[in-house]
Design an enzyme around this catalytic site. Sequence first.
Site, PDB file in Angstrom:
ATOM      1  N   SER A  54     -12.197   0.487   1.164  1.00 42.11           N
ATOM      2  CA  SER A  54     -12.587  -0.908   0.922  1.00 42.11           C
ATOM      3  C   SER A  54     -14.080  -1.079   0.647  1.00 42.11           C
ATOM      4  O   SER A  54     -14.456  -1.828  -0.264  1.00 42.11           O
ATOM      5  CB  SER A  54     -12.165  -1.778   2.112  1.00 42.11           C
ATOM      6  OG  SER A  54     -10.766  -1.866   2.186  1.00 42.11           O
ATOM      7  N   THR A  64      -7.288  -4.004   8.732  1.00 43.94           N
ATOM      8  CA  THR A  64      -6.205  -3.048   8.586  1.00 43.94           C
ATOM      9  C   THR A  64      -5.632  -2.777   9.962  1.00 43.94           C
ATOM     10  O   THR A  64      -5.969  -3.450  10.943  1.00 43.94           O
ATOM     11  CB  THR A  64      -6.717  -1.779   7.870  1.00 43.94           C
ATOM     12  OG1 THR A  64      -5.613  -0.910   7.611  1.00 43.94           O
ATOM     13  CG2 THR A  64      -7.778  -1.057   8.687  1.00 43.94           C
ATOM     14  N   LYS A  73      -3.549  -6.400  12.125  1.00 42.87           N
ATOM     15  CA  LYS A  73      -2.917  -7.349  11.218  1.00 42.87           C
ATOM     16  C   LYS A  73      -2.186  -8.488  11.923  1.00 42.87           C
ATOM     17  O   LYS A  73      -2.085  -9.589  11.386  1.00 42.87           O
ATOM     18  CB  LYS A  73      -1.979  -6.615  10.250  1.00 42.87           C
ATOM     19  CG  LYS A  73      -2.742  -5.744   9.250  1.00 42.87           C
ATOM     20  CD  LYS A  73      -1.869  -5.317   8.093  1.00 42.87           C
ATOM     21  CE  LYS A  73      -2.702  -4.646   7.024  1.00 42.87           C
ATOM     22  NZ  LYS A  73      -1.924  -4.333   5.812  1.00 42.87           N
ATOM     23  N   ASN A 127      -4.349  -9.942   6.702  1.00 38.02           N
ATOM     24  CA  ASN A 127      -5.255  -8.814   6.453  1.00 38.02           C
ATOM     25  C   ASN A 127      -6.645  -9.282   6.062  1.00 38.02           C
ATOM     26  O   ASN A 127      -7.480  -8.468   5.679  1.00 38.02           O
ATOM     27  CB  ASN A 127      -4.692  -7.896   5.357  1.00 38.02           C
ATOM     28  CG  ASN A 127      -4.751  -8.529   3.978  1.00 38.02           C
ATOM     29  OD1 ASN A 127      -4.607  -9.749   3.830  1.00 38.02           O
ATOM     30  ND2 ASN A 127      -4.971  -7.723   2.957  1.00 38.02           N
ATOM     31  N   ASP A 155      -2.036  -9.019   0.982  1.00 40.01           N
ATOM     32  CA  ASP A 155      -1.150  -7.894   0.691  1.00 40.01           C
ATOM     33  C   ASP A 155       0.047  -8.331  -0.151  1.00 40.01           C
ATOM     34  O   ASP A 155       0.479  -7.603  -1.047  1.00 40.01           O
ATOM     35  CB  ASP A 155      -0.643  -7.257   1.988  1.00 40.01           C
ATOM     36  CG  ASP A 155      -1.670  -6.345   2.645  1.00 40.01           C
ATOM     37  OD1 ASP A 155      -2.513  -5.781   1.921  1.00 40.01           O
ATOM     38  OD2 ASP A 155      -1.619  -6.194   3.879  1.00 40.01           O
ATOM     39  N   ALA A 164       9.487   0.052   8.285  1.00 41.60           N
ATOM     40  CA  ALA A 164       9.809  -1.293   8.779  1.00 41.60           C
ATOM     41  C   ALA A 164       8.639  -1.916   9.536  1.00 41.60           C
ATOM     42  O   ALA A 164       8.846  -2.757  10.412  1.00 41.60           O
ATOM     43  CB  ALA A 164      11.040  -1.232   9.684  1.00 41.60           C
ATOM     44  N   GLY A 165       7.407  -1.535   9.177  1.00 41.90           N
ATOM     45  CA  GLY A 165       6.233  -2.060   9.857  1.00 41.90           C
ATOM     46  C   GLY A 165       5.639  -3.278   9.178  1.00 41.90           C
ATOM     47  O   GLY A 165       6.310  -3.996   8.427  1.00 41.90           O
ATOM     48  N   ARG A 187      12.908   5.088  10.512  1.00 43.94           N
ATOM     49  CA  ARG A 187      13.134   6.083  11.562  1.00 43.94           C
ATOM     50  C   ARG A 187      13.529   5.409  12.871  1.00 43.94           C
ATOM     51  O   ARG A 187      14.315   5.948  13.641  1.00 43.94           O
ATOM     52  CB  ARG A 187      11.869   6.923  11.758  1.00 43.94           C
ATOM     53  CG  ARG A 187      11.555   7.824  10.583  1.00 43.94           C
ATOM     54  CD  ARG A 187      10.186   8.468  10.687  1.00 43.94           C
ATOM     55  NE  ARG A 187       9.108   7.495  10.499  1.00 43.94           N
ATOM     56  CZ  ARG A 187       7.833   7.819  10.388  1.00 43.94           C
ATOM     57  NH1 ARG A 187       7.466   9.085  10.464  1.00 43.94           N
ATOM     58  NH2 ARG A 187       6.911   6.891  10.205  1.00 43.94           N
ATOM     59  N   ARG A 202      12.970  -1.134  15.186  1.00 46.04           N
ATOM     60  CA  ARG A 202      11.970  -1.746  14.325  1.00 46.04           C
ATOM     61  C   ARG A 202      12.625  -2.302  13.061  1.00 46.04           C
ATOM     62  O   ARG A 202      12.257  -3.367  12.569  1.00 46.04           O
ATOM     63  CB  ARG A 202      10.911  -0.706  13.965  1.00 46.04           C
ATOM     64  CG  ARG A 202       9.560  -1.307  13.665  1.00 46.04           C
ATOM     65  CD  ARG A 202       8.499  -0.240  13.549  1.00 46.04           C
ATOM     66  NE  ARG A 202       7.188  -0.833  13.470  1.00 46.04           N
ATOM     67  CZ  ARG A 202       6.098  -0.177  13.153  1.00 46.04           C
ATOM     68  NH1 ARG A 202       6.166   1.120  12.884  1.00 46.04           N
ATOM     69  NH2 ARG A 202       4.934  -0.779  13.103  1.00 46.04           N
TER      70      ARG A 202
END
Length: 271
Positions: free
Chosen positions: A15, A60, A64, A85, A101, A125-126, A149, A153
Amino acid sequence: MRAAVLGSPIAHSLSPVLHTAGYAALGLEGWTYDRVELVAAELPGFLAGLDAAWRGLSLTMPLKEACLEVADEVTPLAARAGVGNTLVRSAPVGWVAHNTDVPGLVDALRPAWRDGWTRAAILGAGATARSAVLALAELGVREVTSYARASGRAAGLRDWAGVAAPEVVVRTAPLEEWSSGPEPVVLSTLPGGAADGFALAGAREGLLFDAVYAGWPTPLAGRAAAAGMAVVGGLDLLVHQAARQFTLFTGRPAPVEAMFAAGRAALEVGR
């Protein structure tokens, strides 16, 4: 005027390179952009210590969600996403939380987008997956499968989408099942290396987005391109979301091509 990117770890962030290149391209003297290592518990105290020279902050992981908690005002998009963000100082309100984002991802995907794509897969899935769901909804996708995984989540993403994006049906599946999935659009929000082992059998039309921007092309991106898919990299998202932050901070249209050039050069040097 001052701005910075906050998070942990933060030393790798591009950034500062992107924003500084934007300042130089527009001749904005007196603007600086830094990196600050920070975790969520430290964010309120950090904000309280900033003087009037500070105009904006990029956030970041792991900030968030904390971004929304410390803001004096939250934009409708950031509230809908449940993550932000960007914090922008706005008199007399104070700090306003934004999510760049979502529109940044739309900007990144649109050049390769085809009308009629209504199904997509999201790997992960975050927080980035939430923004991906909203970006896909804007582009006309109505069915999403989250391959993750952690089943808990993924279920959380599905439940959140039922409220935040009711126009999109979100299903869940184990991450290892993705390579046989039928979706023409695939957005990987996984960290670097996590998708390297996936194989793509035979020709496959469609679009792959890989949020990783270092070490490009990633093994996943290389296999997707060889299979015939259009490929969009993490640098595209990084630049487009930063360009929207740049405009929020400075009030000036962002010099996107100059920011892209700086990002590519920095990644080449880092190889």
